[in-house]
Design a protein around this motif. Sequence first.
Motif, short mmCIF file in Angstrom:
data_model
loop_
_atom_site.label_atom_id
_atom_site.label_comp_id
_atom_site.label_asym_id
_atom_site.label_seq_id
_atom_site.Cartn_x
_atom_site.Cartn_y
_atom_site.Cartn_z
N PHE A 74 -23.16 24.07 23.97
CA PHE A 74 -23.74 23.53 23.28
C PHE A 74 -23.77 22.87 22.34
O PHE A 74 -23.58 22.71 20.97
CB PHE A 74 -25.00 24.83 22.32
N PRO A 75 -23.87 21.31 22.52
CA PRO A 75 -23.78 20.13 20.94
C PRO A 75 -25.19 20.11 20.15
O PRO A 75 -26.16 20.35 20.80
CB PRO A 75 -23.63 19.04 22.26
N GLN A 76 -24.70 20.31 18.97
CA GLN A 76 -25.79 19.86 18.14
C GLN A 76 -25.63 18.55 17.38
O GLN A 76 -25.61 18.40 16.25
CB GLN A 76 -25.63 21.05 16.77
N VAL A 77 -26.27 17.98 18.59
CA VAL A 77 -26.74 16.46 17.72
C VAL A 77 -28.11 15.73 17.83
O VAL A 77 -28.87 16.87 18.28
CB VAL A 77 -26.08 15.26 19.06
N SER A 78 -28.70 15.14 17.70
CA SER A 78 -29.98 14.52 16.96
C SER A 78 -29.86 12.95 16.97
O SER A 78 -29.22 12.78 17.02
CB SER A 78 -31.03 15.11 15.73
N ALA A 207 -9.67 31.24 26.69
CA ALA A 207 -11.42 30.75 26.47
C ALA A 207 -11.94 31.65 25.16
O ALA A 207 -12.92 31.50 24.22
CB ALA A 207 -12.06 31.37 28.12
N GLY A 208 -11.18 33.07 25.03
CA GLY A 208 -11.84 34.19 24.68
C GLY A 208 -11.52 33.31 22.99
O GLY A 208 -11.95 33.16 21.48
N GLN A 209 -10.37 32.77 22.86
CA GLN A 209 -9.63 32.33 21.02
C GLN A 209 -9.70 31.36 21.48
O GLN A 209 -10.46 30.60 20.29
CB GLN A 209 -8.00 32.05 21.83
N TYR A 210 -10.59 30.45 21.99
CA TYR A 210 -11.07 28.88 21.63
C TYR A 210 -12.23 30.06 20.95
O TYR A 210 -13.26 29.13 19.71
CB TYR A 210 -11.34 28.16 22.93
N ILE A 211 -13.44 30.77 21.11
CA ILE A 211 -14.27 30.79 20.63
C ILE A 211 -14.46 30.92 19.79
O ILE A 211 -15.00 31.34 18.70
CB ILE A 211 -15.33 31.73 21.70
N GLN A 212 -13.04 32.88 19.22
CA GLN A 212 -13.69 32.91 17.71
C GLN A 212 -13.14 32.06 17.20
O GLN A 212 -13.18 31.98 15.74
CB GLN A 212 -12.01 33.56 18.18
N LYS A 213 -12.05 30.39 17.48
CA LYS A 213 -11.56 29.77 16.99
C LYS A 213 -12.53 28.95 16.53
O LYS A 213 -13.45 28.50 15.15
CB LYS A 213 -10.54 28.59 17.27
N ALA A 216 -14.90 30.65 13.60
CA ALA A 216 -14.24 31.36 12.47
C ALA A 216 -14.61 29.71 11.38
O ALA A 216 -14.64 29.41 10.52
CB ALA A 216 -12.62 31.13 13.23
N MET A 217 -14.13 28.84 12.62
CA MET A 217 -14.81 27.55 12.06
C MET A 217 -16.24 27.31 11.32
O MET A 217 -17.20 27.08 10.41
CB MET A 217 -14.10 25.85 12.73
N LYS A 218 -17.03 27.61 12.16
CA LYS A 218 -18.77 27.43 11.64
C LYS A 218 -18.60 28.72 10.35
O LYS A 218 -19.22 28.10 9.69
CB LYS A 218 -19.26 28.15 13.24
N ALA A 219 -18.10 29.81 10.78
CA ALA A 219 -18.26 30.11 9.48
C ALA A 219 -17.75 30.27 8.67
O ALA A 219 -18.16 30.17 7.27
CB ALA A 219 -17.58 32.03 10.19
N ASN A 220 -16.41 29.45 8.21
CA ASN A 220 -15.98 29.19 7.39
C ASN A 220 -16.70 27.86 7.04
O ASN A 220 -17.00 27.63 5.55
CB ASN A 220 -14.38 28.75 7.41
N ALA A 221 -17.29 27.23 7.66
CA ALA A 221 -17.72 26.10 6.75
C ALA A 221 -19.87 26.78 5.96
O ALA A 221 -19.68 25.95 4.99
CB ALA A 221 -18.37 25.26 8.08
N ALA A 222 -20.08 27.54 7.16
CA ALA A 222 -20.93 28.16 5.84
C ALA A 222 -20.73 28.94 4.95
O ALA A 222 -21.07 28.72 4.31
CB ALA A 222 -21.71 29.03 7.19
N ARG A 223 -19.79 29.27 4.78
CA ARG A 223 -19.12 30.23 3.35
C ARG A 223 -19.30 28.92 2.57
O ARG A 223 -19.42 29.35 1.38
CB ARG A 223 -17.59 30.46 3.87
N GLN A 224 -18.89 28.11 2.36
CA GLN A 224 -18.06 26.53 2.07
C GLN A 224 -19.39 26.25 1.40
O GLN A 224 -19.42 25.97 0.52
CB GLN A 224 -17.16 25.79 2.67
N SER A 293 -21.50 31.00 18.48
CA SER A 293 -20.48 30.11 18.75
C SER A 293 -21.19 28.87 19.82
O SER A 293 -22.44 29.26 20.48
CB SER A 293 -19.54 30.31 19.45
N ASP A 294 -20.49 27.63 19.63
CA ASP A 294 -21.19 26.41 20.11
C ASP A 294 -21.15 26.53 21.24
O ASP A 294 -21.11 25.84 22.31
CB ASP A 294 -20.33 24.81 19.73
N ALA A 295 -19.64 27.38 22.31
CA ALA A 295 -19.56 27.57 23.25
C ALA A 295 -19.66 28.90 23.86
O ALA A 295 -19.29 29.85 23.37
CB ALA A 295 -18.62 26.99 23.60
N THR A 296 -20.13 29.33 25.25
CA THR A 296 -19.83 30.50 25.95
C THR A 296 -18.81 30.72 27.14
O THR A 296 -19.35 29.21 27.97
CB THR A 296 -21.74 31.14 25.80
N ILE A 297 -19.00 31.78 27.70
CA ILE A 297 -18.25 31.48 29.31
C ILE A 297 -19.56 31.71 30.35
O ILE A 297 -20.51 32.91 30.04
CB ILE A 297 -17.65 32.81 29.30
#
Length: 583
Positions: A74-78, A207-213, A216-224, A293-297
Amino acid sequence: MTSSTIFSGVSPISLPAAATGGGNSPLTLRDMLFFFRMRWHWIVATTIAFLAIAGTYLLTAEPTFVASTQLVIFPQVSGSEAQRAFAEDAFIEGQLEIARSSDVVGGTVAALDLVHDPEFVDQTPSLQGRAKNWLMGPSSQLDTPSQDAAGKGTIEAQTEEERLHDWATAKLLNMMDIRRIGSSTIIEISAAASTPQKAVDIADTLAGQYIQKNIAMKANAARQYSDWLAKFIAEQQRGLAEAASALASFTSNPRDQFKLAELQSATDARRSLYESTLNQLTEAKQRITYPMSDATIVSQATLPLSKARPRSTLIAAFAAAVGLGAGLALAMIRHASDRRLVRPHQIAETCDLPFVTVLATSKRIGNGDPARFPAGMGSSTAAYPVIPGMTELSATVVGLRRKRRIVIGVVAVNPGNGASTIASELAVLSSVSGAKTLLIDAAAQKSSLSKAIAPDSASGLVDVLDNGDLFQTAALPLTPTLKFLPLGKVDAVTPAIRLSSRRTQLSFAELKKEFDTIFVDISAFSESPDANAIAPELDGVLVVASHGRTSIDDAMRVIETMRNVGAEILGAIINHAPRSMQP
């Protein structure tokens, strides 16, 4: 003798006048069919060899199964439609690279404990890997963690577990594939393994590791972002407190209404900014605690029904095609370099012979062994001709003696070419036609005719050369029109050389007064000089070669040598030819 005719065991074939000129004739369908009849075993053998190699590989190669998991992004674009399309493509390409990252692949290795799987930690290169490295050169050698490289110190500092983890990660990278399906937002993660279940587990785990990654990337960005907002709110709080304090001090002693309005506006603006930032901070903390996540199985991997590699049908078809091509190339090289005598045109055009006869191998007599003549056989011809194609050759000889009585020598290029058999056959057929015929055995090196027809004869050609009166007793009557003069006991000088001296008691001129046709069996050219000695004394010579065994160069040398001494070459005979090889 200006006509050129080739006789086969089936029917005579006339050579065009231009063919005797030695020019290069165009390739015909007949030539191609002859080529395939001659060389088909080369093509078949090479094809079978390549198929055997392919079969061995298919039987020994470890099967590989491939399983695939599909995800939707799900691309988050505008922005405008064109901007969104470009941004969407860039976003998906970025997600593909994330899925290929070492974090995702390494996490899969750790989750499935692949560091203890021999398939992923075996550092012995496969046959396919060795072939690839050999084709691409030394620079393509795999950079394993144990290699001496620029980072040798770092590698030495690694533990065995870390080294195995890095190796398994690199191996898994080579065994997986990630692609975008068309122009959609769906990506497919494929994994290969030696068993179907392992392939499914790896694909789903990737696929599961990609979703977790991604999470994690979005959570890290949100934390920063949350940390930055917290600092920003603290600044806003101080600014808001200062503005409120200034407004309260001015309100207690208002002197300027415009200044009061300005301070009130500034305080409201700071309060509004503070509240907005506080709301953003709350949302950021929510994204930290519950990131999306930006992706789902959309489709998990299923057990593959069949192996993906090696592809048996494709490999077998490729091996067959390569084998056919290689076999055809080898056959063409062999055909072009083959100097064996297999076609009458080879010697007819090169040596400008009046005729060339192809005789098929007889099933009733052995190679080079003359037919036996039972005493008193009379005029029976039930056993003749025993060599297919001999009738056409005999008819040619009959045509030669139509105007005169002749003496014909029969000489083989090499021993075992069948000259003795052919001489005896021609003598029989000549006598059957009613001509008074004499067959003389002058083959001192191997007197096969004498051994077969008159093994117990007391006198022969050698004795007649010394005493011509012995001819009537030495010449054995086989039929009313056929006599045979055996060789006799040879001393130092062969009868052929003695006849060439013209100082013997036997003269071909005297013999032609009694006989219509005389056939002389001469020793093979390669083992005796008799042919060169006696050939000039004869009316003509027939040269006998063996199909597929006699070299065209040897046959040419024999013909040219005898022509140089004054012999008349009547024609050539290609003996022992299989019926399938006849032109």
